[in-house]
Design an enzyme around this catalytic site. Structure first.
Site, PDB file in Angstrom:
ATOM      1  CE  LYS A  77       6.301 -35.552  99.070  1.00 27.43           C
ATOM      2  NZ  LYS A  77       5.317 -35.385  97.985  1.00 27.43           N
ATOM      3  CG  ASP A  81      -2.896 -38.979 112.893  1.00 28.35           C
ATOM      4  OD1 ASP A  81      -3.861 -39.544 113.437  1.00 28.35           O
ATOM      5  OD2 ASP A  81      -2.706 -37.749 112.940  1.00 28.35           O
ATOM      6  CE1 TYR A 112       2.267 -38.412 114.438  1.00 23.44           C
ATOM      7  CE2 TYR A 112       1.212 -38.333 116.589  1.00 23.44           C
ATOM      8  CZ  TYR A 112       1.114 -38.323 115.210  1.00 23.44           C
ATOM      9  OH  TYR A 112      -0.102 -38.217 114.618  1.00 23.44           O
ATOM     10  CG  ASP A 130      -8.716 -39.044 111.193  1.00 25.33           C
ATOM     11  OD1 ASP A 130      -8.373 -40.004 111.912  1.00 25.33           O
ATOM     12  OD2 ASP A 130      -9.146 -37.966 111.657  1.00 25.33           O
ATOM     13  CG  ASP A 146       2.245 -36.750  96.942  1.00 28.61           C
ATOM     14  OD1 ASP A 146       2.713 -37.910  96.953  1.00 28.61           O
ATOM     15  OD2 ASP A 146       2.767 -35.818  96.298  1.00 28.61           O
TER      16      ASP A 146
END
Ligand SMILES: NC(=O)c1ccc[n+]([C@@H]2O[C@H](COP(=O)([O-])OP(=O)(O)OC[C@H]3O[C@@H](n4cnc5c(N)ncnc54)[C@H](O)[C@@H]3O)[C@@H](O)[C@H]2O)c1
Ligand SMILES: CC(C)[C@H](C(=O)O)[C@@H](O)C(=O)O
Ligand SMILES: [Mg+2]
Length: 347
Positions: free
Chosen positions: A186, A242, A136, A246, A218
């Site tokens: 990751k 983020d 970001y 969701d 993942d």
């Protein structure tokens, strides 16, 4: 005087913040409010999504109640002027690096969850999302290759202090819950994630009472749907947090139910639903106000030291839901206002 900056923003932002404010006015009638322009609404009037006056108001206020920013009308604008830059700018300028995003299934909401009821019932987790670093805020740009191909790049970057301070929030949060912290990264591919993992392990020495585990993002996305009950506190980077939040929202019934708190080193925080401006339903009075009402509860707890008032609001939302109050996203037909009235009735 306790000053709340109300930054309603775009789309359903004004609809849901208005209802959260109604609830606050009953539970904490002594608070003072001042509204500020933000996002596309601010750009339209001032030519900037985060005007100086709004930033000054946010700096002056004891806490910020935020709706949402984002307006398809401005999709073509250069990145720096897009409505979304306002929320990124607020988080960065105010040093709000820690984002708490709790997800739990309210009793009776199994039917709205994307999961089987017996699995949905087990979800009770909090995502501690790092909020001022990662892709970001790394260097960004557009280039051309020697062959003239267009290139876009966003640098994924964390320094060890940024990782350590969010890790401390993760461990501290886990300590107040079931004592288990999962760090999601990751590290099998990303150097950033390898540093992340090293630092989280170092910080863990200060929290011998918290059980630490690691998982690749993942797999975490898959496990969140397979068996969300295995998660207690998850600490992760800005982008992974983020996306996972969701996804968690739909396990808990709807994105219209998930609140968040963005916190820094001081008591000041910014409180917002995790959802966006929902242009597809804006202006129709159909948005679920619960995520914003629950964000207001988090504001009372984390910035204003009024945990009892926060508990009252959360209990009222739980009661309304258990008695069958449902907006369209939850499979019902209540309007935004009618849903808030059911919460008010439950106080
Ligand atoms: N913090 C923020 O201000 C924030 C967060 C996310 C997205 N956005 C912005 O919002 C705009 C729309 O983004 P998007 O469509 O990807 O995500 P979104 O969260 O706005 O909407 C996704 C879907 O969920 C539904 N939804 C969202 N909130 C709801 C609610 N309270 N009640 C019922 N349904 C709800 C929407 O109708 C839509 O179908 C974009 O400009 C995006 O950048 C802003
Ligand atoms: C609008 C966007 C910048 C924002 C983010 O990615 O942080 C949103 O998706 C969120 O979850 O608050
Ligand atoms: Mg998001």
């Amino acid at each position: 005087m306790t000053l709340i900056a109300v930054l309603a923003g775009d789309g359903i932002g004004p609809e849901v913040t208005a209802q959260a404010r109604r609830v606050l006015e009953v539970v904490a009638p002594d608070l003072t409010y001042e509204e500020g322009l933000v996002g596309g609404a601010a750009y339209r009037q001032t030519g900037h999504p985060l005007p100086e006056a709004t930033l000054a108001l946010a700096e002056r206020a004891d806490a910020i109640l935020f709706g949402a920013v984002g307006d398809p009308e401005f999709d073509g604008l250069e990145r720096a002027l897009r409505p979304e830059q306002a929320i990124l700018g607020l988080r960065k300028s105010l040093g709000l690096f820690a984002n708490l995003r709790p997800a739990r299934l309210f009793e009776g909401l199994e039917d709205a969850s994307a999961l089987k009821p017996e699995i949905a019932r087990t979800i009770d987790l909090v995502i501690v999302r790092e909020l001022t670093g990662d892709v970001y805020f790394g260097d960004k740009g557009r280039d051309l290759t020697p062959a003239g191909l267009r290139v876009g790049h966003d640098l994924m970057r964390y320094d060890e202090e940024e990782v350590a301070r969010i890790a401390h929030v993760g461990f501290g949060t886990a300590r107040t819950r079931r004592g288990r912290l999962l760090s999601v990264d990751k590290a099998n591919v990303l150097e950033t994630s390898q540093l992340w993992r090293d630092v989280v392990v170092e910080v863990a020495r200060d929290y011998p009472d918290v059980q630490l585990a690691h998982m690749y993002v993942d797999n975490a996305a898959m496990q969140l749907v397979r068996d969300p009950g295995q998660f207690d506190t998850i600490v992760t980077g800005n982008l992974f947090g983020d996306i996972l939040s969701d996804q968690a929202s739909m396990c808990a019934g709807s994105i219209g139910m998930l609140a968040s708190a963005a916190l820094g080193e001081t008591g000041k925080g910014l409180y917002e639903p995790i959802h966006g401006s929902a242009p597809d339903i804006a202006g129709q009075g159909r948005a679920n106000p619960c995520a914003t009402i629950l964000s207001a509860a988090m504001m009372l707890r984390h910035s204003l030291g009024r945990g009892d008032d926060a508990d009252r609001i959360e209990a009222a939302v739980a009661r309304a839901i258990s008695e069958g109050a449902r907006t369209a996203d939850l499979g019902g037909s209540l309007s935004t206002e009618a849903m808030a009235e059911r919460v008010l009735a439950g106080l």
